[in-house]
Design an enzyme around this catalytic site. Sequence first.
Site, PDB file in Angstrom:
ATOM      1  N   SER A 139       0.863  -1.186   0.000  1.00  0.00           N
ATOM      2  CA  SER A 139       0.000   0.000   0.000  1.00  0.00           C
ATOM      3  C   SER A 139       0.896   1.232   0.000  1.00  0.00           C
ATOM      4  O   SER A 139       2.088   1.127   0.357  1.00  0.00           O
ATOM      5  CB  SER A 139      -0.848  -0.015   1.284  1.00  0.00           C
ATOM      6  OG  SER A 139      -1.467   1.241   1.504  1.00  0.00           O
ATOM      7  N   TYR A 152      -2.130  -1.740  10.479  1.00  0.00           N
ATOM      8  CA  TYR A 152      -2.116  -1.807   9.006  1.00  0.00           C
ATOM      9  C   TYR A 152      -0.777  -1.291   8.476  1.00  0.00           C
ATOM     10  O   TYR A 152      -0.151  -1.906   7.610  1.00  0.00           O
ATOM     11  CB  TYR A 152      -3.275  -0.965   8.465  1.00  0.00           C
ATOM     12  CG  TYR A 152      -3.490  -1.052   6.971  1.00  0.00           C
ATOM     13  CD1 TYR A 152      -4.256  -2.084   6.410  1.00  0.00           C
ATOM     14  CD2 TYR A 152      -2.957  -0.103   6.106  1.00  0.00           C
ATOM     15  CE1 TYR A 152      -4.463  -2.160   5.047  1.00  0.00           C
ATOM     16  CE2 TYR A 152      -3.159  -0.170   4.740  1.00  0.00           C
ATOM     17  CZ  TYR A 152      -3.919  -1.192   4.212  1.00  0.00           C
ATOM     18  OH  TYR A 152      -4.133  -1.266   2.853  1.00  0.00           O
TER      19      TYR A 152
HETATM   20  P1  NAD Z   1     -11.539  -6.150  -0.050  1.00  0.00           P
HETATM   21  O1  NAD Z   1     -12.112  -6.148   1.318  1.00  0.00           O
HETATM   22  O2  NAD Z   1     -12.441  -6.015  -1.229  1.00  0.00           O
HETATM   23  O3  NAD Z   1     -10.638  -7.427  -0.283  1.00  0.00           O
HETATM   24  C1  NAD Z   1      -9.978  -8.111   0.736  1.00  0.00           C
HETATM   25  C2  NAD Z   1      -9.980  -9.562   0.381  1.00  0.00           C
HETATM   26  O4  NAD Z   1      -9.340 -10.280   1.416  1.00  0.00           O
HETATM   27  C3  NAD Z   1     -11.411 -10.113   0.250  1.00  0.00           C
HETATM   28  O5  NAD Z   1     -11.460 -11.060  -0.801  1.00  0.00           O
HETATM   29  C4  NAD Z   1     -11.606 -10.785   1.602  1.00  0.00           C
HETATM   30  O6  NAD Z   1     -12.571 -11.813   1.544  1.00  0.00           O
HETATM   31  C5  NAD Z   1     -10.213 -11.317   1.838  1.00  0.00           C
HETATM   32  N1  NAD Z   1      -9.945 -11.683   3.230  1.00  0.00           N
HETATM   33  C6  NAD Z   1     -10.164 -10.956   4.351  1.00  0.00           C
HETATM   34  N2  NAD Z   1      -9.833 -11.677   5.440  1.00  0.00           N
HETATM   35  C7  NAD Z   1      -9.383 -12.878   4.988  1.00  0.00           C
HETATM   36  C8  NAD Z   1      -8.920 -14.071   5.611  1.00  0.00           C
HETATM   37  N3  NAD Z   1      -8.852 -14.179   6.943  1.00  0.00           N
HETATM   38  N4  NAD Z   1      -8.570 -15.112   4.833  1.00  0.00           N
HETATM   39  C9  NAD Z   1      -8.661 -15.049   3.474  1.00  0.00           C
HETATM   40  N5  NAD Z   1      -9.106 -13.946   2.829  1.00  0.00           N
HETATM   41  C10 NAD Z   1      -9.452 -12.882   3.578  1.00  0.00           C
HETATM   42  O7  NAD Z   1     -10.435  -4.981  -0.056  1.00  0.00           O
HETATM   43  P2  NAD Z   1      -9.417  -4.488  -1.198  1.00  0.00           P
HETATM   44  O8  NAD Z   1      -9.471  -3.014  -1.152  1.00  0.00           O
HETATM   45  O9  NAD Z   1      -9.621  -5.206  -2.469  1.00  0.00           O
HETATM   46  O10 NAD Z   1      -8.011  -4.929  -0.546  1.00  0.00           O
HETATM   47  C11 NAD Z   1      -7.152  -5.900  -1.104  1.00  0.00           C
HETATM   48  C12 NAD Z   1      -5.713  -5.622  -0.686  1.00  0.00           C
HETATM   49  O11 NAD Z   1      -5.304  -4.370  -1.230  1.00  0.00           O
HETATM   50  C13 NAD Z   1      -5.506  -5.509   0.841  1.00  0.00           C
HETATM   51  O12 NAD Z   1      -4.283  -6.107   1.203  1.00  0.00           O
HETATM   52  C14 NAD Z   1      -5.460  -3.998   1.059  1.00  0.00           C
HETATM   53  O13 NAD Z   1      -4.731  -3.673   2.190  1.00  0.00           O
HETATM   54  C15 NAD Z   1      -4.770  -3.555  -0.221  1.00  0.00           C
HETATM   55  N6  NAD Z   1      -4.973  -2.127  -0.542  1.00  0.00           N
HETATM   56  C16 NAD Z   1      -6.219  -1.628  -0.807  1.00  0.00           C
HETATM   57  C17 NAD Z   1      -6.364  -0.274  -1.139  1.00  0.00           C
HETATM   58  C18 NAD Z   1      -7.706   0.330  -1.493  1.00  0.00           C
HETATM   59  O14 NAD Z   1      -7.805   1.565  -1.613  1.00  0.00           O
HETATM   60  N7  NAD Z   1      -8.760  -0.420  -1.684  1.00  0.00           N
HETATM   61  C19 NAD Z   1      -5.239   0.543  -1.171  1.00  0.00           C
HETATM   62  C20 NAD Z   1      -3.977  -0.013  -0.885  1.00  0.00           C
HETATM   63  C21 NAD Z   1      -3.861  -1.359  -0.589  1.00  0.00           C
END
Ligand code: NAD
Length: 257
Positions: A139, A152
């Site tokens: 991130s 985080y």
């Molecule tokens: P999201 O909530 O849509 O996706 C998270 C995924 O992780 C989902 O598929 C969820 O079911 C899964 N998950 C959660 N707990 C779990 C567990 N215990 N076991 C297996 N799977 C699990 O969110 P997102 O925004 O798509 O985030 C995905 C990644 O990207 C994360 O690591 C997040 O930190 C990172 N990220 C997101 C953003 C953003 O703006 N959305 C920015 C930077 C980084």
Amino acid sequence: MTLAGKTAVVTGSNSGIGLGIVRELARAGADVLLNSFTDRDEDHALAAEIAQEFGVEARYVAADMSKADQCRALVEQAGACDILVNNAGIQHVAPIDEFPQEKWDAIIAINLSSAFHTTAAALPMMRKAGWGRVVNIASAHGLTASPYKSAYIAAKHGIVGLSKTTALECAGQGITCNAICPGYVLTPLVEAQIPDQMKAHNMDRDTVVKEVMLQRQPSKEFATTEQIGGTTVFLCSPAADQITGTTISVDGGWTAL
Ligand code: NAD
């Protein structure tokens, strides 16, 4: 550019960025293994849709990324793991002195330790194949901090360090490891926050997005799940053979500030 014949395991991929990554890897021809902790009909249906749309093999395997043995079992169940994308992640926002201990433990387990366990299980397979790609979804918060997101930010900085170490241990073996550092990405989760933010700030959609949500993102545009998927596919391409142990920001200029 084809990833035909490669198998990709993407953790946390039944929604958001993970699903975007699965779609772009499948579009490039890779067989894909989708994952989350749930085991619903719709999870398996999602894999079937991907298989149908892109003409690849796609499977959904339920495994809880907060559990070390399930992380390792996920990779072993894949049978092959040429591309490993550690994407599963959760968030909790609170000051350090009020941060619930169980939330700290869960975030460190899912956002950081899971990548250690899946990587440990995948590297012997990649070494045997003489080729491998580990892509860790960090991130902008893997490179910078904000208040109230201690677990985080610690986990995301940690995964950047893990990526560098993995890269060094695999150097010269046809295996690379890098971290993608997205800024704000428009996922269903982020989209769902917009109406509440509009109400809280008494602003229209455009203003709340630009002035509140994308305050730190100079482009004033969200990154997309397709762009994170496309960056992952690039890291799997021959052009990226010598890119290892580094971070790629997809953040509209956030970390340039
Ligand atoms: P999201 O909530 O849509 O996706 C998270 C995924 O992780 C989902 O598929 C969820 O079911 C899964 N998950 C959660 N707990 C779990 C567990 N215990 N076991 C297996 N799977 C699990 O969110 P997102 O925004 O798509 O985030 C995905 C990644 O990207 C994360 O690591 C997040 O930190 C990172 N990220 C997101 C953003 C953003 O703006 N959305 C920015 C930077 C980084």
